[in-house]
Design an enzyme around this catalytic site. Structure first.
Site, PDB file in Angstrom:
ATOM      1  N   GLU A  43       2.989  -7.348  -9.402  1.00 55.21           N
ATOM      2  CA  GLU A  43       3.015  -5.894  -9.612  1.00 55.21           C
ATOM      3  C   GLU A  43       3.946  -5.517 -10.764  1.00 55.21           C
ATOM      4  O   GLU A  43       3.620  -4.649 -11.581  1.00 55.21           O
ATOM      5  CB  GLU A  43       3.449  -5.234  -8.309  1.00 55.21           C
ATOM      6  N   TYR A  44       5.116  -6.175 -10.833  1.00 57.72           N
ATOM      7  CA  TYR A  44       6.051  -5.921 -11.933  1.00 57.72           C
ATOM      8  C   TYR A  44       5.352  -6.136 -13.274  1.00 57.72           C
ATOM      9  O   TYR A  44       5.464  -5.315 -14.192  1.00 57.72           O
ATOM     10  CB  TYR A  44       7.244  -6.869 -11.849  1.00 57.72           C
TER      11      TYR A  44
ATOM     12  N   ASN B 229       4.594  -8.604  -5.226  1.00 52.50           N
ATOM     13  CA  ASN B 229       5.441  -7.643  -5.926  1.00 52.50           C
ATOM     14  C   ASN B 229       5.842  -8.139  -7.308  1.00 52.50           C
ATOM     15  O   ASN B 229       5.995  -7.346  -8.238  1.00 52.50           O
ATOM     16  CB  ASN B 229       6.676  -7.328  -5.080  1.00 52.50           C
TER      17      ASN B 229
ATOM     18  N   LYS C 108       3.904 -11.635   0.046  1.00 52.40           N
ATOM     19  CA  LYS C 108       4.267 -10.272  -0.376  1.00 52.40           C
ATOM     20  C   LYS C 108       5.259 -10.306  -1.539  1.00 52.40           C
ATOM     21  O   LYS C 108       5.180  -9.477  -2.455  1.00 52.40           O
ATOM     22  CB  LYS C 108       4.874  -9.504   0.803  1.00 52.40           C
TER      23      LYS C 108
ATOM     24  N   GLY D 251       0.794  -1.216   0.000  1.00 52.80           N
ATOM     25  CA  GLY D 251       0.000   0.000   0.000  1.00 52.80           C
ATOM     26  C   GLY D 251       0.825   1.264   0.000  1.00 52.80           C
ATOM     27  O   GLY D 251       0.285   2.361  -0.160  1.00 52.80           O
TER      28      GLY D 251
END
Length: 299
Positions: free
Chosen positions: A177-178, A174, A170, A121
């Site tokens: 997210e990439y 990520n 997590k 966040g």
């Protein structure tokens, strides 16, 4: 609760603000004088050294670490001489999950409880409600449900599983997210090069109103265009990476799981270091908008 808090950067200071607003008591430490002063102004008690911090915290202590994963080991080593049986460590950095597994085992042998907490966040989430994924012994997690509830956005926390699971989830987050950021960068690069002279700010705004790809990332891209202009002239075209994308790819390969999209997005960031691009600028501006990461062309 009384929280002994270590790490007052962009994430940490905002999280301390939220803790105080929720009625918790905070004793905090950061090696930076200005960060300590800021926390003290908010109402936290601050200490100038870790020994002083631990001495000022009532037992059993709940120690929340919010420092970069590169220095987590050093901080934990310094803490070991000051921890007592029954104390709890909640490690909120994005550490490699295998490190968290080993640390939980080590501290368990010392009678110290350990939870690994992946936090998503960015600074805004730390202030207004984060997404929290927790690994460790479920009984320890149960003791801190109220704390996680107070720090998270509504519905934004979960027990992920045994030690290491929080940081594992997590890490994968990520990695995903990439891929998402790379897809947005490629799509907006295509539109920029098209014959239609599109207003990319308006496109991003539209995409974030009912489309299938509506998301925080699209919203942050729109905000980035509004702040820096669509040419992103002052934004670095060399997209940085914090490590979790690489860890995700390495872990997937060990498991025999295909991660072509995540691996390609990681490679694109690596290539952008030698050959800056508009796609690199788009990723840089998104990272800046949600995480406060530098956009300097000198980095």
């Amino acid at each position: 609760m009384h929280i002994t808090y270590i790490g007052l950067g962009k994430m940490g200071l905002n999280m301390v603000t939220r803790l105080l607003e929720k009625g918790h008591t905070v004793t905090a430490y950061d090696r930076d004088n200005d960060a300590r002063a800021a926390a003290e102004k908010l109402g936290a008690k601050v200490a100038s050294t870790i020994p002083d911090l631990m001495a000022d915290s009532p037992s059993p202590r709940t120690v929340w670490l919010m420092v970069p994963h590169q220095v987590v080991g050093d901080v934990l080593d310094e803490l070991k001489d000051h921890l007592k049986e029954g104390d709890t460590i909640i490690e909120g950095g994005n550490s490699p999950f295998r490190d968290s597994v080993a640390r939980a085992k080590d501290f368990h042998a010392r009678g110290v409880r350990f939870l690994d907490a992946g936090i998503s966040g960015g600074p805004g989430g730390a202030r207004d409600g984060a997404c929290i994924m927790v690994g460790g012994d479920k009984d320890i997690y149960s003791d801190y449900i109220t704390l996680f509830h107070d720090l998270a956005v509504e519905g934004g926390y979960m027990y992920a599983g045994k030690a290491g699971a929080g940081h594992f989830v997590k890490m994968v987050h990520n990695g995903i997210e990439y891929g998402m950021m790379q897809a947005l960068a490629e799509g907006f690069d295509i539109m920029r090069e098209s014959e239609f002279e599109l207003n990319l700010t308006d496109v991003a705004r539209l995409y974030n109103h009912g489309s299938v790809i509506e998301s925080k990332l699209v919203g942050w891209l729109k905000d980035g265009f509004e702040r820096y202009g669509e040419d992103l002239a002052d934004i670095s075209g060399s997209a940085s990476a914090s490590g979790e994308g690489l860890w995700t790819v390495q872990t997937a390969k060990e498991m025999g799981v295909g991660v072509a999209v995540i691996e390609d997005s990681l490679n694109a960031r690596t290539k952008s270091q030698a050959k800056p691009s508009y796609q690199g600028q788009l990723i840089s501006v998104m990272r800046n908008m949600f995480g406060g990461h530098s956009t300097s062309k000198d980095l």
